[in-house]
Design a protein around this motif. Structure first.
Motif, PDB file in Angstrom:
ATOM      1  N   LYS A  22       1.357   5.062   0.160  1.00 54.54           N
ATOM      2  CA  LYS A  22       0.342   6.435   0.654  1.00 54.54           C
ATOM      3  C   LYS A  22       0.637   7.059  -0.358  1.00 54.54           C
ATOM      4  O   LYS A  22       1.741   8.018  -1.194  1.00 54.54           O
ATOM      5  CB  LYS A  22       1.286   7.464   1.782  1.00 54.54           C
ATOM      6  N   SER A  62       1.764  10.599  -5.416  1.00 50.53           N
ATOM      7  CA  SER A  62       2.738  10.331  -4.336  1.00 50.53           C
ATOM      8  C   SER A  62       3.867  10.781  -4.326  1.00 50.53           C
ATOM      9  O   SER A  62       3.684  11.723  -4.385  1.00 50.53           O
ATOM     10  CB  SER A  62       2.990   7.957  -4.139  1.00 50.53           C
ATOM     11  N   SER A  97       7.160   7.867  -0.179  1.00 48.98           N
ATOM     12  CA  SER A  97       5.911   6.564  -0.043  1.00 48.98           C
ATOM     13  C   SER A  97       6.013   5.427  -0.682  1.00 48.98           C
ATOM     14  O   SER A  97       6.016   4.506  -0.341  1.00 48.98           O
ATOM     15  CB  SER A  97       4.824   7.334   0.223  1.00 48.98           C
ATOM     16  N   PRO A 102      -4.611   5.930  -0.685  1.00 46.71           N
ATOM     17  CA  PRO A 102      -4.036   5.118  -0.342  1.00 46.71           C
ATOM     18  C   PRO A 102      -4.121   4.214  -1.845  1.00 46.71           C
ATOM     19  O   PRO A 102      -5.306   3.372  -2.359  1.00 46.71           O
ATOM     20  CB  PRO A 102      -3.625   4.380   0.873  1.00 46.71           C
ATOM     21  N   VAL A 108       1.000  -1.248  -0.290  1.00 50.11           N
ATOM     22  CA  VAL A 108       0.193  -0.015  -0.088  1.00 50.11           C
ATOM     23  C   VAL A 108       1.411   1.073  -0.122  1.00 50.11           C
ATOM     24  O   VAL A 108       1.933   1.087   1.049  1.00 50.11           O
ATOM     25  CB  VAL A 108      -1.076  -0.142   1.404  1.00 50.11           C
TER      26      VAL A 108
END
Length: 231
Positions: A10, A215, A219, A15, A8
Motif C-alpha cells: 500500500k 508508504s 504496509s 499501490p 503489493v
C-alpha cells in the motif's frame, strides 16, 4: 534462505508491486552524529530528539528484512580524517558550534572511524550487511552503491532514515534517475523540521510519483508477510 516473492505494498500515489528478491532496504545515516546529543546535528542548533521517532519503525522493518533475506544496506555520511573528501564549501557553511573534523563528545565530528560517525546501537549492522560510507548527501555520489545494487540484481529500493528532506530525498532522486523504483517509508524517516518531513514526502509522490512512492512500515511488513505465505 529463500526470499519471499512478489507483494503489493500500500502506497501513494498508488499501490506498488515489489519483487522482494530484487528489493533492497536502504537505511540512510542513522548515525549517532545525527541522532544523539553532542553530534553534528546538535552543533547546527537542531533538536536531535526529533529524529528518534524513526528508530522503532526502522528497527521493525530491519528485523523483517533480515528474517526474509532481503539485501540490507546501511549508509553513513562522513569524511576521511584528513578531510580530503570534505569540500571547503561544505565545511565552512553555516555557523555550527563545532565544524566537521572538530573534536566533540563522541570524537571528531562526522569523521569516519569516530564513535559519532557510527550507527546507533538499536539499528547496528550485522557483519554480513553492507555499509556504504558516503561523503555527500546522496548514497550514490562517490560510493560503490551502484555497483553493489547491480551485482545483486536489485530493481527496487525501500528507503528510510534521516533526514527526510536531505539525505533520504537526495538518495531517492539519485535512485530514480538511475531507473530504480524507490519507496520511502514515511514513519521510517524523520527530520529536525517536521514541516520539511511532510513536504519532502509530498514532493516524492507528487505528479503521479515523480520521484517514487510513499508508504509506511506497517504496509511493508504486511506485504512481506503476505508474500512469504504465498511463496
Amino acid at each position: 534462505m529463500s526470499k519471499p516473492g512478489k507483494g503489493v505494498v500500500k502506497a501513494e500515489p498508488a499501490p506498488i508491486e515489489l519483487d522482494f528478491a530484487r528489493t533492497a532496504l536502504v537505511i540512510i545515516d542513522m548515525q549517532r552524529d545525527f541522532l544523539e546529543p553532542g553530534g553534528f546535528g546538535e552543533t547546527l542548533g537542531n533538536d536531535v530528539s526529533q529524529l528518534s521517532r524513526a528508530v522503532k519503525p526502522v528497527a521493525a522493518v530491519l528485523a523483517a528484512a533480515r528474517e526474509n533475506g532481503l539485501l540490507v544496506i546501511h549508509t553513513r555520511e562522513g569524511h576521511l580524517p584528513d578531510l580530503s573528501d570534505a569540500p571547503p564549501a561544505k565545511v565552512e557553511r553555516g555557523a555550527p558550534s563545532l565544524r566537521i573534523g572538530d573534536p566533540g563528545p563522541m570524537g571528531r565530528i562526522l569523521i569516519r572511524g569516530e564513535a559519532g560517525h557510527d550507527i546507533v546501537p538499536a539499528l547496528y549492522p550485522l557483519k554480513s550487511e553492507i555499509v556504504i560510507d558516503k561523503p555527500g548527501k546522496g548514497a550514490f555520489y562517490a560510493t560503490e552503491l551502484g555497483a553493489v545494487l547491480k551485482q545483486h540484481g536489485i530493481e527496487n529500493l525501500v528507503v528510510c532514515g534521516v533526514t527526510t528532506e536531505v539525505c533520504v530525498h537526495t538518495t531517492i532522486r539519485e535512485g530514480n534517475d538511475r531507473g530504480y523504483r524507490c519507496v520511502a517509508l514515511a514513519d521510517g524517516c524523520a527530520s529536525y523540521f517536521p514541516e520539511f518531513h511532510d513536504l519532502g514526502l509530498k514532493m516524492i509522490k507528487a505528479q503521479g510519483g515523480i520521484f517514487g512512492w510513499v508508504s509506511d512500515s506497517a504496509s511493508l511488513l504486511e506485504a512481506l508477510a503476505a508474500a512469504r505465505m504465498a511463496s
